[in-house]
Design a protein around this motif. Structure first.
Motif, PDB file in Angstrom:
ATOM      1  N   GLU A   9       0.940  -1.187   0.070  1.00 12.82           N
ATOM      2  CA  GLU A   9      -0.024   0.031  -0.100  1.00 12.82           C
ATOM      3  C   GLU A   9       0.694   1.185   0.115  1.00 12.82           C
ATOM      4  O   GLU A   9       0.466   2.336   0.342  1.00 12.82           O
ATOM      5  CB  GLU A   9      -1.088   0.043   1.263  1.00 12.82           C
ATOM      6  CG  GLU A   9      -1.902  -1.155   1.280  1.00 12.82           C
ATOM      7  CD  GLU A   9      -2.661  -1.331   2.592  1.00 12.82           C
ATOM      8  OE1 GLU A   9      -2.517  -0.466   3.572  1.00 12.82           O
ATOM      9  OE2 GLU A   9      -3.514  -2.471   2.591  1.00 12.82           O
ATOM     10  N   GLY A  10       1.952   1.313  -0.480  1.00  9.47           N
ATOM     11  CA  GLY A  10       2.994   2.061  -0.448  1.00  9.47           C
ATOM     12  C   GLY A  10       3.757   2.173   0.986  1.00  9.47           C
ATOM     13  O   GLY A  10       3.282   1.772   1.903  1.00  9.47           O
ATOM     14  N   LYS A  11       4.871   2.934   0.953  1.00  9.73           N
ATOM     15  CA  LYS A  11       5.845   3.250   2.071  1.00  9.73           C
ATOM     16  C   LYS A  11       5.241   4.078   3.071  1.00  9.73           C
ATOM     17  O   LYS A  11       5.174   5.343   2.637  1.00  9.73           O
ATOM     18  CB  LYS A  11       7.429   3.431   1.595  1.00  9.73           C
ATOM     19  CG  LYS A  11       8.267   3.148   2.744  1.00  9.73           C
ATOM     20  CD  LYS A  11       9.510   3.020   2.199  1.00  9.73           C
ATOM     21  CE  LYS A  11      10.515   2.820   3.328  1.00  9.73           C
ATOM     22  NZ  LYS A  11      10.664   1.550   4.243  1.00  9.73           N
ATOM     23  N   LYS A  12       4.821   3.745   3.967  1.00  6.56           N
ATOM     24  CA  LYS A  12       4.421   4.835   5.266  1.00  6.56           C
ATOM     25  C   LYS A  12       5.416   5.599   5.948  1.00  6.56           C
ATOM     26  O   LYS A  12       5.401   6.604   6.481  1.00  6.56           O
ATOM     27  CB  LYS A  12       3.498   4.125   6.004  1.00  6.56           C
ATOM     28  CG  LYS A  12       2.441   3.364   5.230  1.00  6.56           C
ATOM     29  CD  LYS A  12       1.263   4.130   4.574  1.00  6.56           C
ATOM     30  CE  LYS A  12       0.059   3.614   4.192  1.00  6.56           C
ATOM     31  NZ  LYS A  12      -0.512   4.074   3.025  1.00  6.56           N
ATOM     32  N   PHE A  13       6.524   4.526   6.487  1.00  3.67           N
ATOM     33  CA  PHE A  13       7.476   5.330   7.184  1.00  3.67           C
ATOM     34  C   PHE A  13       8.854   5.035   6.666  1.00  3.67           C
ATOM     35  O   PHE A  13       9.050   3.966   6.092  1.00  3.67           O
ATOM     36  CB  PHE A  13       7.479   4.649   8.759  1.00  3.67           C
ATOM     37  CG  PHE A  13       5.974   4.749   9.247  1.00  3.67           C
ATOM     38  CD1 PHE A  13       5.697   5.910   9.927  1.00  3.67           C
ATOM     39  CD2 PHE A  13       4.989   3.911   9.340  1.00  3.67           C
ATOM     40  CE1 PHE A  13       4.463   6.035  10.587  1.00  3.67           C
ATOM     41  CE2 PHE A  13       3.777   3.879   9.692  1.00  3.67           C
ATOM     42  CZ  PHE A  13       3.443   5.346  10.505  1.00  3.67           C
ATOM     43  N   GLU A  14       9.846   5.811   7.062  1.00  4.43           N
ATOM     44  CA  GLU A  14      11.206   5.696   6.319  1.00  4.43           C
ATOM     45  C   GLU A  14      11.987   4.436   6.803  1.00  4.43           C
ATOM     46  O   GLU A  14      12.586   3.741   6.048  1.00  4.43           O
ATOM     47  CB  GLU A  14      12.091   6.994   6.802  1.00  4.43           C
ATOM     48  CG  GLU A  14      13.333   6.985   6.235  1.00  4.43           C
ATOM     49  CD  GLU A  14      14.185   8.190   6.756  1.00  4.43           C
ATOM     50  OE1 GLU A  14      15.409   8.074   6.949  1.00  4.43           O
ATOM     51  OE2 GLU A  14      13.380   9.369   6.915  1.00  4.43           O
ATOM     52  N   ARG A  15      11.699   4.005   8.163  1.00  3.03           N
ATOM     53  CA  ARG A  15      12.432   2.877   8.867  1.00  3.03           C
ATOM     54  C   ARG A  15      11.621   1.837   8.919  1.00  3.03           C
ATOM     55  O   ARG A  15      12.242   0.659   9.219  1.00  3.03           O
ATOM     56  CB  ARG A  15      12.975   3.284  10.063  1.00  3.03           C
ATOM     57  CG  ARG A  15      13.838   4.590  10.182  1.00  3.03           C
ATOM     58  CD  ARG A  15      14.172   5.025  11.407  1.00  3.03           C
ATOM     59  NE  ARG A  15      14.856   6.309  11.709  1.00  3.03           N
ATOM     60  CZ  ARG A  15      15.433   6.873  12.705  1.00  3.03           C
ATOM     61  NH1 ARG A  15      14.903   6.408  13.806  1.00  3.03           N
ATOM     62  NH2 ARG A  15      16.137   7.814  12.455  1.00  3.03           N
ATOM     63  N   VAL A  16      10.404   1.627   8.368  1.00  2.00           N
ATOM     64  CA  VAL A  16       9.751   0.598   8.381  1.00  2.00           C
ATOM     65  C   VAL A  16       9.126   0.077   7.202  1.00  2.00           C
ATOM     66  O   VAL A  16       8.662   0.647   6.247  1.00  2.00           O
ATOM     67  CB  VAL A  16       8.599   0.698   9.251  1.00  2.00           C
ATOM     68  CG1 VAL A  16       7.253  -0.373   9.360  1.00  2.00           C
ATOM     69  CG2 VAL A  16       9.038   1.072  10.694  1.00  2.00           C
TER      70      VAL A  16
END
Length: 138
Positions: A9-16
């Motif tokens: 669903e797309g990248k929500k957080f930089e580190r996750v």
């Protein structure tokens, strides 16, 4: 498990990263958030995943309230020594669906896991249970 998608669903957080995976041993589906800065997984890779209530090799219960680095310094091995990535969390929901399917939701300090599978394979996982998730690449 075989990883079928990363961040569907797309990248929500930089580190996750959020991965979707399908069980290769048991018929189950996995949705898992993990810290991609310290552990790398790629779409199409296979991994071994274990849910455990203790890291003690003799099966004795953990206190689940603290980490004791002194035990590791003394050379004592744990289940974690056999894996590359480990998190500790709590089961916050167990939903029973039709045809014996169970959906288990676990939070690892805000990193979420949803395991969907046959009730026969996950019957020992209960609400509010504290668990470790252990992962290594195959």
């Amino acid at each position: 498990f075989e990883i079928t998608a990363l961040n569907p669903e797309g990248k929500k957080f930089e580190r996750v990263n959020r991965l979707c995976a399908t069980g290769t041993t048991f018929e189950c589906d996995l949705l898992l958030d993990y810290n991609c800065q310290i552990y790398s997984l790629l779409e199409g890779e296979k991994m071994t995943l274990v849910l455990a209530s203790t890291l003690n090799l003799d099966g004795s219960p953990d206190d689940h309230t603290s980490y004791n680095p002194a035990a590791h310094a003394r050379g004592e091995t744990t289940l974690a020594d056999n894996y590359e990535y480990v998190m500790h969390g709590r089961v916050f929901d167990v939903s029973y669906k039709k045809d014996g399917v169970v959906v288990i939701a676990i939070s690892f300090g805000g990193l979420l896991c949803r395991l969907t599978g046959d009730q026969r394979h996950v019957s020992s996982i209960l609400p509010d249970m504290r668990l470790y998730i252990l992962i290594k690449k195959d």
